[in-house]
Design an enzyme around this catalytic site. Structure first.
Site, PDB file in Angstrom:
ATOM      1  CG  HIS A  94      -4.737  -0.424   5.874  1.00 10.86           C
ATOM      2  ND1 HIS A  94      -6.116  -0.452   5.844  1.00 10.86           N
ATOM      3  CD2 HIS A  94      -4.332  -1.596   5.315  1.00 10.86           C
ATOM      4  CE1 HIS A  94      -6.511  -1.582   5.263  1.00 10.86           C
ATOM      5  NE2 HIS A  94      -5.447  -2.296   4.950  1.00 10.86           N
ATOM      6  CD  GLU A 121      -3.111  -1.121   0.558  1.00 11.98           C
ATOM      7  OE1 GLU A 121      -3.221  -0.199  -0.280  1.00 11.98           O
ATOM      8  OE2 GLU A 121      -3.953  -2.010   0.725  1.00 11.98           O
ATOM      9  CG  HIS A 161      -7.254  -5.926   7.656  1.00 14.33           C
ATOM     10  ND1 HIS A 161      -6.634  -6.989   7.021  1.00 14.33           N
ATOM     11  CD2 HIS A 161      -7.054  -4.848   6.846  1.00 14.33           C
ATOM     12  CE1 HIS A 161      -6.074  -6.585   5.895  1.00 14.33           C
ATOM     13  NE2 HIS A 161      -6.300  -5.278   5.770  1.00 14.33           N
TER      14      HIS A 161
HETATM   15  P1  13P Z   1       1.067  -5.516   3.030  1.00 17.54           P
HETATM   16  O1  13P Z   1       1.559  -6.762   3.749  1.00 17.54           O
HETATM   17  O2  13P Z   1       1.633  -5.402   1.654  1.00 17.54           O
HETATM   18  O3  13P Z   1       1.296  -4.293   3.886  1.00 17.54           O
HETATM   19  O4  13P Z   1      -0.513  -5.672   2.823  1.00 17.54           O
HETATM   20  C1  13P Z   1      -1.374  -5.785   3.927  1.00 17.54           C
HETATM   21  C2  13P Z   1      -2.705  -5.160   3.702  1.00 17.54           C
HETATM   22  O5  13P Z   1      -3.469  -5.013   4.625  1.00 17.54           O
HETATM   23  C3  13P Z   1      -3.073  -4.732   2.326  1.00 17.54           C
HETATM   24  O6  13P Z   1      -4.214  -3.935   2.348  1.00 17.54           O
HETATM   25 ZN    ZN Z   2      -5.485  -4.176   4.124  1.00 18.29          ZN
END
Ligand code: 13P
Ligand code: ZN
Length: 267
Positions: A141, A118, A143
């Site tokens: 960012h 990202e 989840h």
């Molecule tokens: P990366 O491991 O490349 O940071 O990706 C994780 C992610 O959450 C992509 O949206």
């Molecule tokens: Zn992600």
């Protein structure tokens, strides 16, 4: 030449990044390599540190980022796990420097760890926010299960509807996330399309929900970015608990109760 780890201010900031990476894992928001972090550390570095030799050849950026010319960022590595970023931030992330003309970047410390997939979107957001003169050093960012779950429900995919619902679950949410949340319709992770759509939402918000993917927060301080997402997650949990308890739509705070917080907390 001193080692980069001798820079106490930088290591304190890296320590805060590691602290938050640990929270993301313990919260259950960081399955495998889920989530990524970038922090602008330029102001913490000496001229000598900012000019460290590159570890790898320069890589092009998708756009010229002139507001980031010469800036240095700590970024988590692609495929790296937050639980290991927490333990060893320099084995699971790296310092990168944007070129003077803003068209490429190079890895400068401590090891050649490939940055997050990202990275283009993170840097495009940093570039946009700096160009706007907004105090911004952090893009986070992650989840969170509960908040992503809400983006699977059509009726919540409206910024005003979801902002009001989450604000109305607990007064702190209105106070801690005063600009509410933006929503970006589903895009493939890591694309410039996702970055452009997110930047449009950052015109009015500091927290953006990526439909069926994750949450992104920007700000001056990584702990504050985490707190904003954590407070939204708490609101979602209260919503689910109230719904489960009664089987009905929770009442939520009234519009008047929400409005009264504005003068009370100088929002
Ligand atoms: P990366 O491991 O490349 O940071 O990706 C994780 C992610 O959450 C992509 O949206
Ligand atoms: Zn992600």
């Amino acid at each position: 030449m001193k080692q980069i780890r001798d820079n106490e201010a930088l290591m304190a900031e890296i320590g805060r990044i590691a602290e938050v990476a640990g929270y993301l894992w313990t919260k259950g928001w960081a399955e495998r390599n889920g989530g990524n972090i970038s922090v602008n550390v330029t102001s913490l570095l000496s001229d000598e540190e900012r000019s460290l030799p590159a570890l790898t050849p320069a890589k092009p950026l998708p756009e010229r980022m002139t507001a980031l010319s010469g800036h240095v960022f700590y970024v988590t590595g692609t495929g790296k796990r937050m639980r290991y970023v927490a333990q060893a931030p320099f084995e699971n992330g790296a310092l990168i420097r944007v070129s003077a003309d803003g068209s490429s970047y190079e890895l400068i410390a401590e090891q050649p760890i490939l940055p997050t997939s990202e990275l283009p979107s993170h840097l495009m957001m940093h570039n946009y926010l700096r160009a706007q003169g907004r105090d911004n050093r952090v893009v986070l960012h992650t989840h969170p299960t509960d908040l992503i779950g809400m983006t699977h429900c059509r009726r919540f995919l409206d910024s005003d509807v979801l902002t009001h619902l989450l604000w109305s679950m607990i007064p702190e949410c209105r106070i801690i996330v005063p600009k509410g949340i933006g929503i970006v319709p589903y895009e493939i992770p890591g694309t410039v399309e996702l970055a452009h759509a997110t930047i449009r939402q950052l015109e009015r918000h500091d927290v953006v929900f990526w439909e069926k993917h994750g949450i992104l927060a920007v700000g001056e301080d990584i702990i504050e970015c985490f707190d904003a997402i954590d407070t939204l997650s708490k609101s979602a949990q209260i919503y689910f608990s109230a719904r489960l308890a009664s089987g009905e739509e929770p009442e939520g705070m009234t519009q008047q109760q929400l409005n009264d917080l504005v003068p009370a907390f100088g929002l």
